[in-house]
Design an enzyme around this catalytic site. Sequence first.
Site, PDB file in Angstrom:
ATOM      1  N   GLU A  47       9.220  -4.651  -4.980  1.00 12.78           N
ATOM      2  CA  GLU A  47       7.995  -4.095  -5.563  1.00 12.78           C
ATOM      3  C   GLU A  47       8.348  -2.824  -6.317  1.00 12.78           C
ATOM      4  O   GLU A  47       9.272  -2.079  -5.912  1.00 12.78           O
ATOM      5  CB  GLU A  47       7.030  -3.758  -4.408  1.00 12.78           C
ATOM      6  CG  GLU A  47       5.834  -2.915  -4.784  1.00 12.78           C
ATOM      7  CD  GLU A  47       5.037  -2.423  -3.562  1.00 12.78           C
ATOM      8  OE1 GLU A  47       5.643  -2.181  -2.498  1.00 12.78           O
ATOM      9  OE2 GLU A  47       3.803  -2.322  -3.693  1.00 12.78           O
ATOM     10  N   ASN A 110      -0.366  -3.100  -9.836  1.00 10.42           N
ATOM     11  CA  ASN A 110       0.935  -3.197  -9.162  1.00 10.42           C
ATOM     12  C   ASN A 110       1.318  -4.675  -9.285  1.00 10.42           C
ATOM     13  O   ASN A 110       0.725  -5.515  -8.604  1.00 10.42           O
ATOM     14  CB  ASN A 110       0.775  -2.766  -7.699  1.00 10.42           C
ATOM     15  CG  ASN A 110       2.108  -2.705  -6.971  1.00 10.42           C
ATOM     16  OD1 ASN A 110       3.090  -3.309  -7.412  1.00 10.42           O
ATOM     17  ND2 ASN A 110       2.149  -2.001  -5.864  1.00 10.42           N
ATOM     18  N   LYS A 127      -1.123  -7.180  -7.454  1.00 14.90           N
ATOM     19  CA  LYS A 127      -1.322  -6.927  -6.022  1.00 14.90           C
ATOM     20  C   LYS A 127      -2.803  -6.799  -5.664  1.00 14.90           C
ATOM     21  O   LYS A 127      -3.541  -6.029  -6.298  1.00 14.90           O
ATOM     22  CB  LYS A 127      -0.597  -5.639  -5.636  1.00 14.90           C
ATOM     23  CG  LYS A 127      -0.579  -5.345  -4.138  1.00 14.90           C
ATOM     24  CD  LYS A 127       0.311  -4.141  -3.872  1.00 14.90           C
ATOM     25  CE  LYS A 127       0.424  -3.813  -2.401  1.00 14.90           C
ATOM     26  NZ  LYS A 127       1.346  -2.643  -2.195  1.00 14.90           N
ATOM     27  N   GLU A 146      -2.042   4.167  -3.498  1.00 13.19           N
ATOM     28  CA  GLU A 146      -2.152   2.932  -4.293  1.00 13.19           C
ATOM     29  C   GLU A 146      -3.595   2.652  -4.693  1.00 13.19           C
ATOM     30  O   GLU A 146      -3.836   2.119  -5.781  1.00 13.19           O
ATOM     31  CB  GLU A 146      -1.559   1.742  -3.528  1.00 13.19           C
ATOM     32  CG  GLU A 146      -0.056   1.854  -3.336  1.00 13.19           C
ATOM     33  CD  GLU A 146       0.564   0.549  -2.890  1.00 13.19           C
ATOM     34  OE1 GLU A 146       1.181   0.536  -1.828  1.00 13.19           O
ATOM     35  OE2 GLU A 146       0.431  -0.449  -3.612  1.00 13.19           O
ATOM     36  N   CYS A 172       4.156  -6.625  -1.001  1.00  7.52           N
ATOM     37  CA  CYS A 172       4.151  -5.646   0.073  1.00  7.52           C
ATOM     38  C   CYS A 172       3.030  -5.793   1.100  1.00  7.52           C
ATOM     39  O   CYS A 172       3.105  -6.664   1.950  1.00  7.52           O
ATOM     40  CB  CYS A 172       4.148  -4.236  -0.521  1.00  7.52           C
ATOM     41  SG  CYS A 172       4.822  -3.060   0.646  1.00  7.52           S
ATOM     42  N   ASN A 197       7.825  -1.876  -0.624  1.00  7.71           N
ATOM     43  CA  ASN A 197       8.272  -0.490  -0.428  1.00  7.71           C
ATOM     44  C   ASN A 197       7.511  -0.022   0.814  1.00  7.71           C
ATOM     45  O   ASN A 197       6.293   0.241   0.724  1.00  7.71           O
ATOM     46  CB  ASN A 197       7.862   0.412  -1.598  1.00  7.71           C
ATOM     47  CG  ASN A 197       8.638   0.207  -2.888  1.00  7.71           C
ATOM     48  OD1 ASN A 197       8.831   1.142  -3.640  1.00  7.71           O
ATOM     49  ND2 ASN A 197       9.071  -0.996  -3.198  1.00  7.71           N
TER      50      ASN A 197
HETATM   51  N1  ING Z   1       3.522  -0.343   1.700  1.00  9.11           N
HETATM   52  C1  ING Z   1       3.244  -0.505   3.071  1.00  9.11           C
HETATM   53  C2  ING Z   1       3.218  -1.956   3.550  1.00  9.11           C
HETATM   54  O1  ING Z   1       2.180  -2.580   3.722  1.00  9.11           O
HETATM   55  C3  ING Z   1       2.130   0.299   5.051  1.00  9.11           C
HETATM   56  C4  ING Z   1       2.026   0.236   3.537  1.00  9.11           C
HETATM   57  C5  ING Z   1       3.168   0.995   5.651  1.00  9.11           C
HETATM   58  C6  ING Z   1       1.233  -0.402   5.825  1.00  9.11           C
HETATM   59  C7  ING Z   1       3.287   1.006   7.047  1.00  9.11           C
HETATM   60  C8  ING Z   1       1.321  -0.388   7.209  1.00  9.11           C
HETATM   61  C9  ING Z   1       2.351   0.303   7.841  1.00  9.11           C
HETATM   62  O2  ING Z   1       4.308  -2.422   3.851  1.00  9.11           O
HETATM   63  C10 ING Z   1       2.984  -0.929   0.606  1.00  9.11           C
HETATM   64  N2  ING Z   1       3.492  -0.538  -0.595  1.00  9.11           N
HETATM   65  O3  ING Z   1       2.097  -1.763   0.662  1.00  9.11           O
END
Ligand code: ING
Length: 313
Positions: A47, A110, A127, A146, A172, A197
Site C-alpha cells: 500500500e 488510497n 480503499k 486516512e 490494508c 502499512n
Molecule cells: N493500517 C492499519 C491496518 O488496518 C490499524 C490500521 C493498525 C488498524 C493497527 C488496527 C490496528 O492494518 C492501515 N493503513 O489501514
Amino acid sequence: MSRILTVGAAQLGPIQRADGRARVVARMVELIRQAKSHGCDVVAFPELALTTFFPRWFMEDQAEIDSFFERAMPGPETRALFEAASEARIGFQLGFAERTEQGGRIRRFNTAILVDRDGRIAGRYRKIHLPGHAEHEPWRAFQHLEKRYFEVGDLGWGVWRTMGANMGMAICNDRRWPETYRVMGLQDVEMVFIGYNTPRHNPPAPDHDRLSEFHNQLVMQAGAYQNATWIVGIAKCGVEEGCEMIGNSSIIAPTGQVVAQALTQDDELVVARCDLDVGLSYKRSTFNFARHREPQAYRLIVERKGAEPPQET
Ligand code: ING
C-alpha cells in the site's frame, strides 16, 4: 494440467519522508530483477508504496498533502517501474495515493492497480475501509489521518481475469473485515493482493500491539480459507520517521496455510509457486456458495452499520 502462477510478494522496508520517488522506484526495480531471476509471473508491492506513510502527520497545506499523491500513473517517476516490469514480462500490483479529476472536482483515494505483463492497467481498486480519524488528535504518539486525506473508494471490490487467473485487490484495513473477501469470493476470485502499512502501536488500543502479527495472519488466513482463494499480503515495514510498522508479508494458500513469509522488516522478495486449482476442492465442497449459502439470513450485514444490543427481556 495445473495452473501454476509464480508470485513474488515484494515487501518494502521503510521509506523516509526525504526519500524521493526515484530512489524508491530503483528499490522496486531491483525487486523485479530478483523476481525475474526466480521466474515470477507477477510481483506485488505494498500500500502507498511510493512514499512514506504520510497519514501519520497532521497537515493543512493542500500543496504539501498533494506532494504525496500521484497525478498520473504511470507518471514521469514511475514509468521506469512499468518499463522494467514489461521488459521482464512480469505483471505487478502497486499501491499509491491517487489524485484525480472526476465529475469536475479533485478526488483523492488510497488506490491499488493491477498491471499485466504488457504494462497495461487491468484493474483498479480504491480503499473502502479507511481506518483512523479525520481531525488532529495530538494525544496520539502519531496520527492516522486516512479519513482526512482520502475519500472512501467508489469502485467496490472488483475481480479481473488477467495473467491466467481471477485476480482481486484490497488494501490494508480492508483485510480485517470479512465482507471484503466474500464480495470477491462471490466473483470466483482465485488470488487477492493486499498491500498494507500497519504501525505496531495502535494508540487507542495499545494492549493490541503485541498481537499485531497474529492478527495480521489470522484475518488473511481466515479470508483465504473461507473463500478458497490465494492471498498475498505485502508490507511496507520497518521504522519510518520513528514509527515502526510490521512486516510479516505472507503468501497464503486457499487451504489457509502460510506457504511463504518474510523474515525481515526490510526490502525482501517472498516467492511461492501458487497452484491456482488448489481452491477448487473447497469451492466444490465446504465452500460451494451456490449450494450452501443462505443470503436471506444475512440481511443484517447489509442493512445495519453499527451493532445494536438485544432488548432487555
Ligand atoms: N493500517 C492499519 C491496518 O488496518 C490499524 C490500521 C493498525 C488498524 C493497527 C488496527 C490496528 O492494518 C492501515 N493503513 O489501514
